[in-house]
Design an enzyme around this catalytic site. Sequence first.
Site, mmCIF file in Angstrom:
data_model
loop_
_atom_site.group_PDB
_atom_site.id
_atom_site.type_symbol
_atom_site.label_atom_id
_atom_site.label_comp_id
_atom_site.label_asym_id
_atom_site.label_seq_id
_atom_site.Cartn_x
_atom_site.Cartn_y
_atom_site.Cartn_z
ATOM 1 N N GLY A 1 94.316 89.626 2.619
ATOM 2 C CA GLY A 1 95.515 90.396 2.940
ATOM 3 C C GLY A 1 96.652 89.414 3.124
ATOM 4 N N SER B 1 90.204 85.145 0.124
ATOM 5 C CA SER B 1 91.662 85.042 -0.011
ATOM 6 C C SER B 1 92.303 84.562 1.307
ATOM 7 C CB SER B 1 92.214 86.386 -0.487
ATOM 8 O OG SER B 1 93.542 86.258 -0.913
ATOM 9 N N ALA B 2 93.035 85.395 2.021
ATOM 10 C CA ALA B 2 93.627 84.965 3.294
ATOM 11 C C ALA B 2 92.547 84.460 4.259
ATOM 12 C CB ALA B 2 94.405 86.119 3.930
ATOM 13 N N HIS C 1 93.454 82.640 -5.493
ATOM 14 C CA HIS C 1 94.138 83.307 -6.619
ATOM 15 C C HIS C 1 94.896 82.270 -7.459
ATOM 16 C CE1 HIS C 1 93.697 87.439 -4.859
ATOM 17 N NE2 HIS C 1 93.903 86.835 -3.717
ATOM 18 N N GLU D 1 90.676 83.066 -9.560
ATOM 19 C CA GLU D 1 89.982 84.323 -9.267
ATOM 20 C C GLU D 1 88.615 84.314 -9.937
ATOM 21 O OE1 GLU D 1 92.585 87.596 -10.239
ATOM 22 O OE2 GLU D 1 93.807 87.230 -8.468
#
Lengths: 233, 233
Positions: free
Chosen positions: A87, A119-120, A156, A191
């Site tokens: 997020g 991700s985050a 990413h 990714e």
Amino acid sequence: MKLLLVSNSTLHGQGYLDHCAAAMRAFLGPEVRRVLFVPYALADRDAYHAKAKTRFEALSLQLDSVHQASDPRAAAAEAQAFFVGGGNTFRLLAELRRQGLLSAIRDAVGAGTPYMGSSAGSNVACATIMTTNDMPIVDPGGFDALGLVPFQLNPHYLDPVPGSTHMGETREERLRQYHEVNCRPVVGLREGAWLRIEGGAVHLEGSSGARLFFPGKTPLETMPPSRLELPLG
Amino acid sequence: MKLLLVSNSTLHGQGYLDHCAAAMRAFLGPEVRRVLFVPYALADRDAYHAKAKTRFEALSLQLDSVHQASDPRAAAAEAQAFFVGGGNTFRLLAELRRQGLLSAIRDAVGAGTPYMGSSAGSNVACATIMTTNDMPIVDPGGFDALGLVPFQLNPHYLDPVPGSTHMGETREERLRQYHEVNCRPVVGLREGAWLRIEGGAVHLEGSSGARLFFPGKTPLETMPPSRLELPLG
């Protein structure tokens, strides 16, 4: 220390965590039956928990969310494993700091609790969040994060788009700017890729590669499966 | 207050500031002969100043750089006009704060000194830098910025790329996340566009449009030339 740091939670054309679900299950090992979820990177924590819970149940794993714990720090100390969802990295770090969870998670992971991030959730495992792609929508009260690894991740990771007329900096240019003022190595994780860190080694796994950036050096391309020569101490 | 806030310094296929040079010259008016440059968004200040100086000389404008001033705050107070160049917004804000230039520039612009910014230089004109696209490579000691306008800008505004398989958030998704926790309007300023603010009005000018974001509302598309209904007070 056991870490699984995933670039992205959803690969194009697949469902949530589908591309890394088997790796997550194998990483945790058969003795882990419950995972503590950290939903703070998104605004709607209940909805985020519900989505992730369904996905983990398909792996025969119970997913509790730290936002429902009466004592979040105690929940972290007692967790069998962590999953920190993606997020906005700034929002995630702000809440981890506010709740006193940075030291609680750091201590638990240092004592052997497996940590999975996407991700985050992978960004905050690093010493700082300075290589996030996210918009600084909230002030996290400093950019220092969990510091579970001494290098930086850029999830990413994106190669320059051929023929693009957009004049914003490419991802590589942004990471070069990072190295104008910082010296930690950066793993640009495309990714589909993730890092599995255990037994004192950093393994690149998944379906795509990573681009490694060191200050003042030409970036290195690596394809999985491979072991990355990165410091962990 | 007189502001010219440009999305990007270089349009694809053109030279540095070419697309907005005539607008900058007209904005300043014939009485301005010297402009004070703020190069702090890039690492090499001398090189950045040299490049900008050449471009401004072609407009018959002398360009002094604040990084060469013995007293930067005094230089800001005495400036005939400002040009704050693009680069990394976090690095720019960190240095403006460290030098005490936030209040010096704010006071001068409040007293009528024209302000021109490009990209990061447009971001720092806003109340905060929370809608920058840049990587947080240095901690700016807080996200509050010059606060010359009460709305936010997102420079280099980018529409979703049709057919993209990349799963990172689109620009619009990022700005929606901003509005989950903040309520200032945001002008997504496409490359080629700028805002000219004078006489209490916000004018959209240039060769491309803007997408306006308000919390909880459908974004609005606007093409130049037009006047935007945004608060300035």
